[in-house]
Design a protein around this motif. Structure first.
Motif, PDB file in Angstrom:
ATOM      1  N   ARG A  21       4.285   9.581  -2.945  1.00  0.00           N
ATOM      2  CA  ARG A  21       3.433   8.522  -3.494  1.00  0.00           C
ATOM      3  C   ARG A  21       3.357   7.384  -2.484  1.00  0.00           C
ATOM      4  O   ARG A  21       4.369   6.857  -2.049  1.00  0.00           O
ATOM      5  CB  ARG A  21       4.004   8.035  -4.829  1.00  0.00           C
ATOM      6  N   ILE A  22       2.118   7.041  -2.118  1.00  0.00           N
ATOM      7  CA  ILE A  22       1.918   6.103  -1.010  1.00  0.00           C
ATOM      8  C   ILE A  22       1.165   4.855  -1.463  1.00  0.00           C
ATOM      9  O   ILE A  22       0.172   4.956  -2.192  1.00  0.00           O
ATOM     10  CB  ILE A  22       1.134   6.804   0.127  1.00  0.00           C
ATOM     11  N   LEU A  23       1.661   3.696  -1.017  1.00  0.00           N
ATOM     12  CA  LEU A  23       0.948   2.431  -1.246  1.00  0.00           C
ATOM     13  C   LEU A  23       0.366   1.971   0.095  1.00  0.00           C
ATOM     14  O   LEU A  23       1.085   1.896   1.090  1.00  0.00           O
ATOM     15  CB  LEU A  23       1.926   1.372  -1.791  1.00  0.00           C
ATOM     16  N   LEU A  24      -0.937   1.678   0.129  1.00  0.00           N
ATOM     17  CA  LEU A  24      -1.602   1.254   1.368  1.00  0.00           C
ATOM     18  C   LEU A  24      -1.817  -0.245   1.361  1.00  0.00           C
ATOM     19  O   LEU A  24      -2.424  -0.783   0.432  1.00  0.00           O
ATOM     20  CB  LEU A  24      -2.977   1.916   1.496  1.00  0.00           C
ATOM     21  N   TRP A  45       0.066  14.611  -1.178  1.00  0.00           N
ATOM     22  CA  TRP A  45       0.255  13.183  -0.940  1.00  0.00           C
ATOM     23  C   TRP A  45      -0.751  12.429  -1.782  1.00  0.00           C
ATOM     24  O   TRP A  45      -1.908  12.812  -1.875  1.00  0.00           O
ATOM     25  CB  TRP A  45       0.052  12.827   0.529  1.00  0.00           C
ATOM     26  N   GLU A  46      -0.279  11.333  -2.352  1.00  0.00           N
ATOM     27  CA  GLU A  46      -1.128  10.629  -3.281  1.00  0.00           C
ATOM     28  C   GLU A  46      -1.106   9.132  -2.967  1.00  0.00           C
ATOM     29  O   GLU A  46      -0.032   8.536  -2.868  1.00  0.00           O
ATOM     30  CB  GLU A  46      -0.594  10.873  -4.704  1.00  0.00           C
ATOM     31  N   VAL A  47      -2.291   8.557  -2.778  1.00  0.00           N
ATOM     32  CA  VAL A  47      -2.365   7.104  -2.624  1.00  0.00           C
ATOM     33  C   VAL A  47      -2.357   6.508  -4.023  1.00  0.00           C
ATOM     34  O   VAL A  47      -3.316   6.658  -4.769  1.00  0.00           O
ATOM     35  CB  VAL A  47      -3.634   6.684  -1.846  1.00  0.00           C
ATOM     36  N   GLU A  55       1.515 -10.683  -0.737  1.00  0.00           N
ATOM     37  CA  GLU A  55       1.955 -10.941  -2.117  1.00  0.00           C
ATOM     38  C   GLU A  55       1.565  -9.788  -3.034  1.00  0.00           C
ATOM     39  O   GLU A  55       2.365  -9.311  -3.835  1.00  0.00           O
ATOM     40  CB  GLU A  55       1.310 -12.234  -2.636  1.00  0.00           C
ATOM     41  N   GLU A  56       0.320  -9.341  -2.863  1.00  0.00           N
ATOM     42  CA  GLU A  56      -0.165  -8.228  -3.685  1.00  0.00           C
ATOM     43  C   GLU A  56       0.675  -6.976  -3.396  1.00  0.00           C
ATOM     44  O   GLU A  56       0.968  -6.191  -4.308  1.00  0.00           O
ATOM     45  CB  GLU A  56      -1.650  -7.977  -3.386  1.00  0.00           C
ATOM     46  N   ALA A  57       1.084  -6.831  -2.139  1.00  0.00           N
ATOM     47  CA  ALA A  57       1.885  -5.674  -1.753  1.00  0.00           C
ATOM     48  C   ALA A  57       3.195  -5.641  -2.540  1.00  0.00           C
ATOM     49  O   ALA A  57       3.603  -4.604  -3.052  1.00  0.00           O
ATOM     50  CB  ALA A  57       2.164  -5.706  -0.251  1.00  0.00           C
ATOM     51  N   PRO A  66       6.208   3.243  -5.182  1.00  0.00           N
ATOM     52  CA  PRO A  66       5.782   4.262  -4.206  1.00  0.00           C
ATOM     53  C   PRO A  66       6.989   4.791  -3.421  1.00  0.00           C
ATOM     54  O   PRO A  66       8.038   4.153  -3.385  1.00  0.00           O
ATOM     55  CB  PRO A  66       4.857   3.480  -3.284  1.00  0.00           C
ATOM     56  N   ASP A  67       6.823   5.970  -2.815  1.00  0.00           N
ATOM     57  CA  ASP A  67       7.862   6.498  -1.929  1.00  0.00           C
ATOM     58  C   ASP A  67       7.745   5.864  -0.545  1.00  0.00           C
ATOM     59  O   ASP A  67       8.736   5.599   0.118  1.00  0.00           O
ATOM     60  CB  ASP A  67       7.717   8.017  -1.783  1.00  0.00           C
TER      61      ASP A  67
END
Lengths: 162, 240
Positions: A21-24, A45-47, A55-57, A66-67
């Motif tokens: 699980r990915i956070l961009l 793989w999943e966004v 801050e949003e991150a 996320p991983d």
């Protein structure tokens, strides 16, 4: 890494597949779009979310677990190094769940910046000009909690070792 | 007939993002991509695209000089410049170079489709800041910013600007010569002309000039990381 039960249609029984699980995080939507396009090549793989500033991150990281966080350095409100530092601090204070690994994708093709990034606890460092080439391998390595760094300078080869 | 678009940006990840955005639009296709300004000029010659999207900050030949070069060869080329800044000087240079669209990279996901649609219907597209400047120019002088506003700096020829960029990027005269298919001696002659015109005394000065005038761009690190050194170019053999 999240284990998820899935049905294999050929065998007709449940097998375990792994989803990363990915956070961009990047302040340019067009860069996030490009990163997503590259990531879509890898099944499993999943966004799970996107953020356009530091801050949003942090908010999305907390909400989405996320991983791997793909993180830009130069961003409004809070830069990526700061985000990484805060993530590590928060993780030290709590024991629940896995800490997301951070992979920096940045325009800074600089050994000093690379050193600083690893210093704040990132596992990966990829230069934006080579991101299309290095991103998949970097996420693969970082999601296994190993270090991946690659500057774009001539003669520098990606370092995938521990 | 599809609208054929050429993408020029030195970051593949940005080209992937742009392509993904643009191919969703019915009737549009990406006919080619370029990694720097020189490749963009070359690809435009080969592919004759309907619309060219060109990043300003690229190595070897920057986007503004590539725009000038492309329009010199084909004045009907439709070019949209992508830029990280809408500082007045950059806007003026882009308009002077002949760009018909000006889109901030940060807004590209929102504005680029609109900009291309505008070009399709023979209009232009600019950011609000560009429109303000154009309007201000119109009110002040009774006409829009013209191609002959007084130059603020000694004018370099297209060739001289190109050589300035290569030298400021740290290339030797010999390397620049081989990139441009010229003799080393010719490069050195250009180099001394450039230095004389700009009253510069060292390659270091030339780098500073190139940065100030956006011929090359340098990364600005975030505050916490401290300043990054300006790359020191390799020494170039003297022309004298």
């Amino acid at each position: 890494m999240t284990f998820r039960a899935a049905i294999d249609p050929t065998l007709g029984k449940e097998i375990a597949t792994m989803t990363t699980r990915i956070l961009l995080v990047d302040d340019h939507p067009i860069v996030r779009e490009g990163l997503k396009t590259v990531l879509q090549r890898r099944p499993g793989w999943e966004v799970v979310g996107e953020a356009s500033d530091g801050e949003e991150a942090l908010e999305k990281a907390e909400a989405l677990h996320p991983d791997v966080i793909v993180l830009d350095i130069t961003m409004p409100k809070m830069n990526g190094l700061e985000v990484c530092r805060v993530l590590r601090q928060n993780a030290n204070g709590s024991s629940d769940g896995e800490i997301p690994e951070v992979l920096f994708v940045t325009q800074h093709d600089s050994p000093q910046m690379l050193k600083e990034a690893l210093g704040v606890g990132a596992k990966g460092y990829v230069v934006k000009s080579n991101a299309a080439r290095d991103l998949l391998e970097a996420i693969e390595v970082v999601s296994q909690h190993r270090v991946f760094t690659a500057l774009a300078r001539p003669g520098e080869k990606p370092q995938g070792a521990n | 007939m599809k609208l054929r678009i050429l993408l020029a940006d030195d970051h593949e990840i940005v080209r992937r993002g742009l392509a993904s955005l643009l191919i969703r639009h019915e009737g549009w296709e990406i006919c080619g991509e370029a990694n720097d300004g020189r490749e963009a000029v070359e690809k435009v010659r080969q592919l004759k695209p309907d619309v060219i999207i060109i990043d300003i900050g690229m190595p070897n030949l920057n986007g503004l000089d590539a725009t000038r070069r492309i329009l010199q060869e084909d004045p009907t080329a439709k070019i949209i410049v992508l830029t990280v800044t809408d500082a007045d000087q950059v806007i003026r240079e882009a308009l002077d170079a002949g760009a018909r669209g000006f889109v901030l990279k940060s807004d590209a996901a929102r504005d680029l489709v609109t900009a291309i649609e505008a070009l399709e219907s023979k209009r232009m597209f600019f950011t609000p800041r560009v429109n303000e400047l154009l309007l201000a120019g119109f009110l002040e002088k009774g006409h829009a910013i013209s191609r002959n506003h007084p130059p603020t700096l000694p004018t370099l020829t297209a060739r001289e600007r190109e050589i300035t960029q290569l030298l400021a990027e740290g290339r030797s005269s010999k390397e620049a010569a081989s990139l441009l298919n010229l003799s080393t001696k010719t490069i050195e002659t250009h180099r001394s002309n450039i230095m004389r015109k700009l009253s510069l005394h060292s390659i270091r000065d030339l780098v500073v000039y190139a940065i100030k005038n956006k011929i090359i761009q340098i990364e600005v690190p975030p505050d916490s990381a401290g300043p990054l050194p300006i790359p020191i170019p390799k020494p170039v053999p003297s022309a004298q």
